[in-house]
Design a protein around this motif. Structure first.
Motif, mmCIF file in Angstrom:
data_model
loop_
_atom_site.group_PDB
_atom_site.id
_atom_site.type_symbol
_atom_site.label_atom_id
_atom_site.label_comp_id
_atom_site.label_asym_id
_atom_site.label_seq_id
_atom_site.Cartn_x
_atom_site.Cartn_y
_atom_site.Cartn_z
ATOM 1 N N ASP A 190 0.992 -1.166 -0.079
ATOM 2 C CA ASP A 190 0.002 -0.067 0.066
ATOM 3 C C ASP A 190 1.027 1.183 0.157
ATOM 4 O O ASP A 190 2.287 0.869 0.612
ATOM 5 N N PRO A 191 0.078 2.315 -0.479
ATOM 6 C CA PRO A 191 1.225 3.764 -0.638
ATOM 7 C C PRO A 191 1.713 3.928 0.828
ATOM 8 O O PRO A 191 3.270 4.459 0.791
ATOM 9 N N ASP A 192 1.253 3.893 1.504
ATOM 10 C CA ASP A 192 1.595 4.033 2.729
ATOM 11 C C ASP A 192 2.951 3.178 2.632
ATOM 12 O O ASP A 192 3.874 3.883 3.853
ATOM 13 N N ALA A 193 2.907 2.151 2.906
ATOM 14 C CA ALA A 193 3.512 1.241 3.502
ATOM 15 C C ALA A 193 4.990 1.196 2.641
ATOM 16 O O ALA A 193 6.068 1.097 3.479
ATOM 17 N N VAL A 194 4.932 1.459 1.123
ATOM 18 C CA VAL A 194 5.756 1.833 0.280
ATOM 19 C C VAL A 194 6.933 2.683 0.805
ATOM 20 O O VAL A 194 8.280 3.318 0.680
ATOM 21 N N TYR A 195 5.783 3.534 0.840
ATOM 22 C CA TYR A 195 6.542 4.974 0.680
ATOM 23 C C TYR A 195 7.445 5.043 2.422
ATOM 24 O O TYR A 195 8.751 5.094 2.167
ATOM 25 N N ALA A 196 7.157 4.987 3.161
ATOM 26 C CA ALA A 196 8.020 4.771 4.721
ATOM 27 C C ALA A 196 8.766 3.819 4.524
ATOM 28 O O ALA A 196 10.127 4.114 5.373
ATOM 29 N N ALA A 197 8.741 2.672 3.263
ATOM 30 C CA ALA A 197 9.910 1.731 3.694
ATOM 31 C C ALA A 197 11.266 2.080 2.786
ATOM 32 O O ALA A 197 12.396 1.631 3.099
#
Length: 163
Positions: free
Chosen positions: A93-100
């Motif tokens: 999901d965009p939030d998880a990918v962005y954070a990683a």
């Protein structure tokens, strides 16, 4: 970080998680040149800005279809992103990918390649710095582009890939 280290620790493993047809000299040069242009492979978090990872991805929004959201939503990249996230144990999901992206250089390299994959034009041949600059502008949409630094950084990337 030098280009050999980036190639060994981020680019090679990131491209290995994507279909083999995505791993070309043209793609490698673009990824190294963009990483140099965006962060010099020094900053995983944009100085005074929202971008993350060596390739300086913003999260974007569903409406803007930019950044991580763009790769997440684009028909050409979304299924590959699912596989990449699974391989890196990151929720797709965009939030998880962005954070990683800030901590996972392999994921960041893969996501950067997927953004290039969404462009309808073929990757420029190695050595065509002008067409490569145009591709960078189309796909990364930098807020403050620095065309004066591109030729030398592109040359460094091309030399790394094809000495």
């Amino acid at each position: 970080m030098d280009l050999k280290t980036i190639t060994d620790t981020a680019l090679d493993p990131g491209l290995a998680l994507l279909p083999a047809r995505m791993d070309t000299p043209e793609a490698r040069v673009m990824l190294l040149a963009i990483g140099l242009q965006e962060s010099r492979f020094t900053h995983r978090r944009q100085i005074s800005g929202p971008a993350r990872g060596f390739w300086q991805f913003e999260k974007g929004t569903r409406a803007s279809r930019g950044g991580v959201w763009g790769v997440f939503l684009h028909a050409a990249s979304k299924d590959h992103l699912v596989a990449l996230c699974k391989a890196r144990s990151v929720a797709c999901d965009p939030d998880a990918v962005y954070a990683a992206l800030e901590y996972d250089d392999v994921l960041a390299a893969g996501v950067a390649r997927l953004l290039l994959w969404t462009d309808p034009k073929a990757l420029p041949p190695v050595g065509d710095a002008d067409a490569s600059w145009a591709l960078y502008l189309r796909t990364w949409r930098p807020g403050k582009p620095h065309p004066q630094t591109w030729p030398d950084l592109y040359r460094q990337a091309a030399t790394q890939v094809q000495p």
